[in-house]
Design a protein around this motif. Structure first.
Motif, PDB file in Angstrom:
ATOM      1  N   ASN A 165      33.329  46.523  35.985  1.00 28.91           N
ATOM      2  CA  ASN A 165      34.496  45.643  36.117  1.00 28.91           C
ATOM      3  C   ASN A 165      34.079  44.428  36.938  1.00 28.91           C
ATOM      4  OD1 ASN A 165      35.978  47.618  34.883  1.00 28.91           O
ATOM      5  ND2 ASN A 165      37.017  48.311  36.750  1.00 28.91           N
ATOM      6  N   LEU A 166      34.612  43.295  36.583  1.00 26.91           N
ATOM      7  CA  LEU A 166      34.251  42.080  37.324  1.00 26.91           C
ATOM      8  C   LEU A 166      35.499  41.266  37.636  1.00 26.91           C
ATOM      9  CD1 LEU A 166      31.808  40.179  38.176  1.00 26.91           C
ATOM     10  CD2 LEU A 166      32.311  38.963  36.071  1.00 26.91           C
ATOM     11  N   GLU A 167      35.590  40.908  38.907  1.00 30.23           N
ATOM     12  CA  GLU A 167      36.675  40.007  39.303  1.00 30.23           C
ATOM     13  C   GLU A 167      36.119  38.608  39.109  1.00 30.23           C
ATOM     14  OE1 GLU A 167      38.951  41.649  42.374  1.00 30.23           O
ATOM     15  OE2 GLU A 167      38.645  43.160  40.824  1.00 30.23           O
ATOM     16  N   LEU A 175      30.025  44.401  30.726  1.00 24.66           N
ATOM     17  CA  LEU A 175      31.260  44.312  31.505  1.00 24.66           C
ATOM     18  C   LEU A 175      32.420  44.858  30.685  1.00 24.66           C
ATOM     19  CD1 LEU A 175      30.692  40.670  32.849  1.00 24.66           C
ATOM     20  CD2 LEU A 175      30.226  42.834  34.047  1.00 24.66           C
ATOM     21  N   GLY A 176      33.046  45.918  31.182  1.00 22.39           N
ATOM     22  CA  GLY A 176      34.149  46.550  30.451  1.00 22.39           C
ATOM     23  C   GLY A 176      35.476  45.909  30.766  1.00 22.39           C
ATOM     24  N   LEU A 177      35.514  45.124  31.832  1.00 19.89           N
ATOM     25  CA  LEU A 177      36.750  44.409  32.180  1.00 19.89           C
ATOM     26  C   LEU A 177      36.384  43.200  33.035  1.00 19.89           C
ATOM     27  CD1 LEU A 177      39.823  43.992  32.756  1.00 19.89           C
ATOM     28  CD2 LEU A 177      39.591  45.589  34.656  1.00 19.89           C
ATOM     29  N   VAL A 178      36.715  42.035  32.509  1.00 21.83           N
ATOM     30  CA  VAL A 178      36.578  40.823  33.328  1.00 21.83           C
ATOM     31  C   VAL A 178      37.998  40.345  33.604  1.00 21.83           C
ATOM     32  CG1 VAL A 178      35.683  38.467  33.457  1.00 21.83           C
ATOM     33  CG2 VAL A 178      34.379  40.240  32.238  1.00 21.83           C
ATOM     34  N   THR A 213      33.726  41.975  28.208  1.00 20.27           N
ATOM     35  CA  THR A 213      35.102  42.112  27.729  1.00 20.27           C
ATOM     36  C   THR A 213      36.002  41.191  28.546  1.00 20.27           C
ATOM     37  OG1 THR A 213      34.595  44.414  27.310  1.00 20.27           O
ATOM     38  CG2 THR A 213      36.929  43.812  27.255  1.00 20.27           C
ATOM     39  N   LEU A 214      36.420  40.112  27.937  1.00 22.33           N
ATOM     40  CA  LEU A 214      37.241  39.143  28.670  1.00 22.33           C
ATOM     41  C   LEU A 214      38.712  39.488  28.462  1.00 22.33           C
ATOM     42  CD1 LEU A 214      35.264  35.906  27.704  1.00 22.33           C
ATOM     43  CD2 LEU A 214      35.249  37.074  29.919  1.00 22.33           C
ATOM     44  N   ARG A 215      39.354  39.892  29.531  1.00 28.13           N
ATOM     45  CA  ARG A 215      40.786  40.178  29.436  1.00 28.13           C
ATOM     46  C   ARG A 215      41.535  38.861  29.618  1.00 28.13           C
ATOM     47  NH1 ARG A 215      43.635  44.124  33.654  1.00 28.13           N
ATOM     48  NH2 ARG A 215      43.422  42.333  35.021  1.00 28.13           N
ATOM     49  N   THR A 216      42.484  38.594  28.717  1.00 31.74           N
ATOM     50  CA  THR A 216      43.244  37.341  28.860  1.00 31.74           C
ATOM     51  C   THR A 216      44.058  37.416  30.152  1.00 31.74           C
ATOM     52  OG1 THR A 216      45.013  38.197  27.449  1.00 31.74           O
ATOM     53  CG2 THR A 216      43.301  36.877  26.371  1.00 31.74           C
ATOM     54  N   VAL A 242      33.610  50.647  35.792  1.00 29.63           N
ATOM     55  CA  VAL A 242      33.945  50.737  37.223  1.00 29.63           C
ATOM     56  C   VAL A 242      33.322  49.557  37.972  1.00 29.63           C
ATOM     57  CG1 VAL A 242      34.079  53.267  37.216  1.00 29.63           C
ATOM     58  CG2 VAL A 242      31.896  52.178  37.674  1.00 29.63           C
ATOM     59  N   ALA A 243      33.715  49.395  39.225  1.00 32.09           N
ATOM     60  CA  ALA A 243      33.130  48.332  40.046  1.00 32.09           C
ATOM     61  C   ALA A 243      31.617  48.556  40.121  1.00 32.09           C
ATOM     62  CB  ALA A 243      33.726  48.366  41.442  1.00 32.09           C
TER      63      ALA A 243
END
Ligand code: PEP
Ligand code: MG
Length: 620
Positions: A289-291, A319-322, A357-360, A550-551
Motif C-alpha cells: 500500500n502506498l500513501e 502496489l496493491g493500493l495507491v 493499482t491507482l485508486r481514484t 500491506v504497508a
C-alpha cells in the motif's frame, strides 16, 4: 484520548491517535515550547518609524528561517511534502497582511509585537472556527509563524531543536518546523498532546518514517526527560516506565514491525513470481500500500520492490493500493490532468513491470478537503466514488491521467466506496468516455487496463455476485468494511474497543466476496489493515484470498507468517470459525489455539495479546 490508567505502580499508559506507524523505544525528551504574548502599550509618535523597521527586519528574518526549514525539509522528505513550508513563506510575504500591520502600528500607535499578535490570532480564530478539520489544523501553522515573529520582536532566545541522545520527543504541541529541525538530531519518534491525523506534523512524521502519536490530550505533563517510553505507533499507545516484560514483548515486536530478524527467514517473495507459499504450496501474492504524495514513502516501497526483484533485476513486488487522495491533503486544489499524469507515469515507470493499482480519489469521510461541505455524518455522506460521479470534469481528468500512464501495461484502476451496481455502471461509462477522448486525440494507453472496485461497504459485499461481471478484480477494504458493518466510527477513540476487524460479521462478508469472486473467476485481494494483522493471516489464507496488500514495513513479516502456515489446515480453521463463532473473542480464541498447537504463537500473536490492543487506530 483522555483516559489513562496506572497499570503497575509507576507505569502509565496513554492512548491517542496513531499518526505514523512503527514502534519506538527509548528515553523521553520533554520539549517545552514557550508561548509568547505581546503586551499593549502606546507608542510615542517618534517610535513609529523604528518600530516599523523592527517589524520589517523580523519579517525578513522569518522568511530566512522558514526558507532554511524548507530546504532541510526538502532534503529529508522531498519537495511535495515540503510545500507545507511554502504556504508559511507565502504568509510572511503576503503584502496585504504586512501592510495592514504596518498601518496599524502607525495609525493606532501600537507596538509591532502587539499588532502581529492581534492580526495573526484573528486569522487563527477564523481557521479554528471552520467546520473543516483540516482548516482547523492549519491554525497551528499560523501559530508557528506568529511565535517566530514574536520571538524576534520581543528579543527572546532561539528555540532549541536538538536532542543529544536518541530519544522520543514528548510535547504538548509540535509545529512542522520543530519536527523537521528535531529530525536532524536523534528523534526516535514523537508523542504530542495536540494535533490530528491530517495535521501537517502528522504528514511529516509519516514522510520522515518515524512513529508518532498525536491527540494524547494530557500525557505530556506526566512525563519527564529520561523516563523510559514505548511509543506504539501501530495502536496509538504511549507507555511510560513500562515493566520489564512489556518492554521485552515490544522489543520483539519492534523487530517484526521494522523487518529486522525476519529478513534471514527467507526471501520476501519467491523466485518464480511475487508470491509467498504456504508449507503445502498455496501461493499468495504480496503487494504494498502506498500513501501517495510522500517521496519518502515511494522510495521505501521502491527499495523493497528492488530488494524483491528477480535475478534479472525486474521488479515483481507491486502496489496493491495507491491512495491518490493523499496527494490532495498537501494541496488545496485538485491537480490538473497534466500534473496527475506526470505523477502517475513516474510511479508506473519506477515500479515497471510490477503492477500499480491507482485508486481514484477517496475524499470525504475522514479525508476532508478544504471547501467541501459540512456534513453531520461525513462517513455516510459525500465520499469516494460518490464525489467523483458528481464531479465529472474532475473524475474524467483523473481517469485520463491514469489511462495515459498505463501505456506500458502495468497500471490498474480501482474505485473506492462503491455501494451500488448502478454507481459502478456510471463509473465504467466515464472510463469508456475517457478512453474514447484519448483515442480521438491519438494518445496511447492500455486498452485492457484492469478496472476493479474496493469492497468496503456491506451492500457491495452482500451483492458481490452482481458486481462480478462488471469488474476485473475486487479488493477488500477491511478498514471501512469493519466500520460500516459494526457501525463503529473508525477514528473515534471513545468506541475504539468496539472496532473489531475479526468480528465474525466482518469475516462472513469477506468470505461472501471471496466466494463470489472465485465463482466468477475474478481475483480477490485485501488492502485494508486486516492484511497486516498477524492473527488474521491464517483466516485470509483459509478463505483463499489471492493477494494481500500491506504497508511496506509489514511485507516481510507477512511473507514469513504465510510460509509458516499450511493452507489445508487454515481452510479447516476458517470453516470452523465461520460456522460457529459469534464474537471476535470466539474468533481470537480459536485462532490462538490453532497457533499454539503449532508452536506459532510467538510470531503471530505478539500484538494481539497485549492489553488495550482493541484500539487499532487505522486512519492514515
Ligand atoms: C479500507 O477502507 O480498508 C481501505 C484500504 O481504504 P482507506 O483506509 O483508505 O479508507
Ligand atoms: Mg476505505
Amino acid at each position: 484520548m483522555v483516559s489513562h490508567h496506572k497499570e503497575a505502580k509507576e507505569t502509565l499508559r496513554f492512548s491517542g491517535v496513531a499518526a505514523s506507524r512503527g514502534i519506538a523505544i527509548g528515553p523521553a525528551y520533554r520539549y517545552f515550547r514557550t508561548f509568547l504574548f505581546a503586551e499593549d502599550r502606546e507608542l510615542a509618535v517618534s517610535e513609529v518609524g523604528p518600530e516599523i523597521e523592527r517589524f520589517d527586519a523580523a519579517i525578513a528574518k522569518a522568511r530566512q528561517e522558514i526558507e532554511k526549514v524548507r530546504r532541510v525539509s526538502e532534503q529529508k522528505v522531498g519537495a511535495a511534502v515540503s510545500s507545507i513550508f511554502e504556504a508559511q513563506r507565502m504568509m510572511v510575504s503576503d503584502e496585504f497582511i504586512l501592510s495592514t500591520i504596518r498601518q496599524r502600528i502607525k495609525q493606532e500607535l501600537k507596538p509591532a509585537a502587539y499588532v502581529v499578535d492581534m492580526e495573526f490570532s484573528a486569522h487563527q480564530r477564523k481557521l479554528e472556527a471552520s467546520d473543516n478539520p483540516m482548516m482547523r489544523e492549519r491554525a497551528d501553522d499560523i501559530e508557528d509563524i506568529k511565535q517566530r515573529l514574536l520571538r524576534y520582536l520581543l528579543d527572546r532566545k532561539k528555540w532549541l531543536s536538538k536532542i543529544e541522545v536518541p530519544s522520543i520527543l514528548v510535547a504538548d504541541i509540535l509545529t512542522p518546523a520543530d519536527a523537521i529541525l528535531f529530525a536532524r538530531s536523534s528523534m526516535l519518534g514523537f508523542a504530542i498532546d495536540g494535533g490530528g491525523v491530517t495535521s501537517h506534523v502528522a504528514i511529516l512524521a509519516r514522510s520522515l518514517g518515524i512513529p508518532a502519536i498525536l491527540a494524547l490530550h494530557a500525557a505530556a505533563e506526566h512525563i519527564e526527560t529520561g523516563d523510559m517510553l514505548i511509543l506504539d505507533g501501530e495502536r496509538g499507545e504511549l507507555i511510560v516506565c513500562p515493566d520489564a516484560e512489556t518492554l521485552r514483548g515490544y522489543e520483539q515486536e519492534q523487530s517484526i514491525v521494522h523487518g529486522s530478524g525476519v529478513e534471514q527467514s527467507g526471501p520476501i517473495i519467491e523466485e518464480d513470481a511475487p508470491v509467498a507459499r504456504t508449507t503445502d504450496g498455496h501461493a499468495t501474492t504480496l503487494l504494498m500500500n502506498l500513501e501517495f504524495g510522500s517521496e519518502v514513502a515511494i522510495i521505501e516501497a521502491e527499495r523493497l520492490s528492488d530488494a524483491a526483484a528477480r535475478s534479472n533485476g525486474k521488479k515483481q513486488l507491486g502496489l496493491g493500493l495507491v491512495r491518490t487522495e493523499h496527494f490532495l491533503l498537501l494541496h488545496d486544489e485538485f491537480p490538473t490532468e497534466e500534473e496527475q499524469n506526470a505523477l502517475y507515469k513516474d510511479l508506473a515507470d519506477r515500479f515497471y513491470p510490477a503492477p500499480i493499482t491507482l485508486r481514484t480519489f477517496d475524499v470525504g469521510g475522514d479525508k476532508v478537503l478544504s471547501g467541501t461541505y459540512r456534513e453531520d455524518n461525513p462517513f455516510l455522506g459525500w465520499r469516494g466514488l460518490r464525489i467523483s460521479l458528481d464531479e465529472p470534469d474532475l473524475f474524467l481528468a483523473q481517469l485520463r491521467a491514469i489511462l495515459r500512464a498505463s501505456a506500458r501495461g502495468n497500471v490498474k484502476i480501482m474505485f473506492p466506496m462503491v455501494t451500488t451496481v448502478d454507481e459502478l455502471e456510471r463509473a465504467l461509462a466515464f472510463v469508456k468516455e475517457a478512453k474514447s477522448t484519448l483515442q480521438s486525440n491519438g494518445e496511447r494507453f492500455d486498452e485492457h487496463l484492469p478496472v476493479g472496485i474496493m469492497i468496503e461497504v456491506p451492500s457491495a459485499a452482500i451483492m458481490a455476485e452482481s458486481f462480478v461481471p462488471l469488474v476485473d478484480y475486487f479488493s477488500i477494504g477491511s478498514n471501512d468494511l469493519t466500520q460500516y458493518t459494526l457501525a463503529v466510527d473508525r477514528g473515534n477513540d471513545l468506541i475504539s474497543t468496539l472496532y473489531q476487524e475479526l468480528h465474525p460479521a466482518v469475516l462472513r462478508l469477506i468470505k461472501l466476496t471471496v466466494d463470489a469472486g472465485k465463482r466468477g473467476g475474478k481475483p480477490v485481494s485485501i488492502c485494508g489493515e486486516l492484511g497486516s494483522y498477524p492473527l488474521a493471516t491464517p483466516l485470509l489464507v483459509g478463505m483463499g484470498i489471492a493477494e494481500i496488500s500491506v504497508a511496506p514495513s509489514s511485507v516481510r513479516a507477512l511473507a514469513t507468517r504465510l510460509r509458516l502456515l499450511n493452507h489445508a489446515e487454515c481452510k479447516e480453521l476458517t470453516s470452523s470459525i465461520l460456522a460457529s463463532s459469534v464474537s471476535p473473542e470466539d474468533v481470537k480464541r480459536e485462532i490462538l489455539q490453532f497457533l499454539s498447537e503449532r508452536q506459532l504463537i510467538d510470531l503471530f500473536s505478539e500484538s494481539t495479546l497485549r492489553p488495550g490492543s482493541g484500539a487499532r487506530m487505522i486512519k492514515k
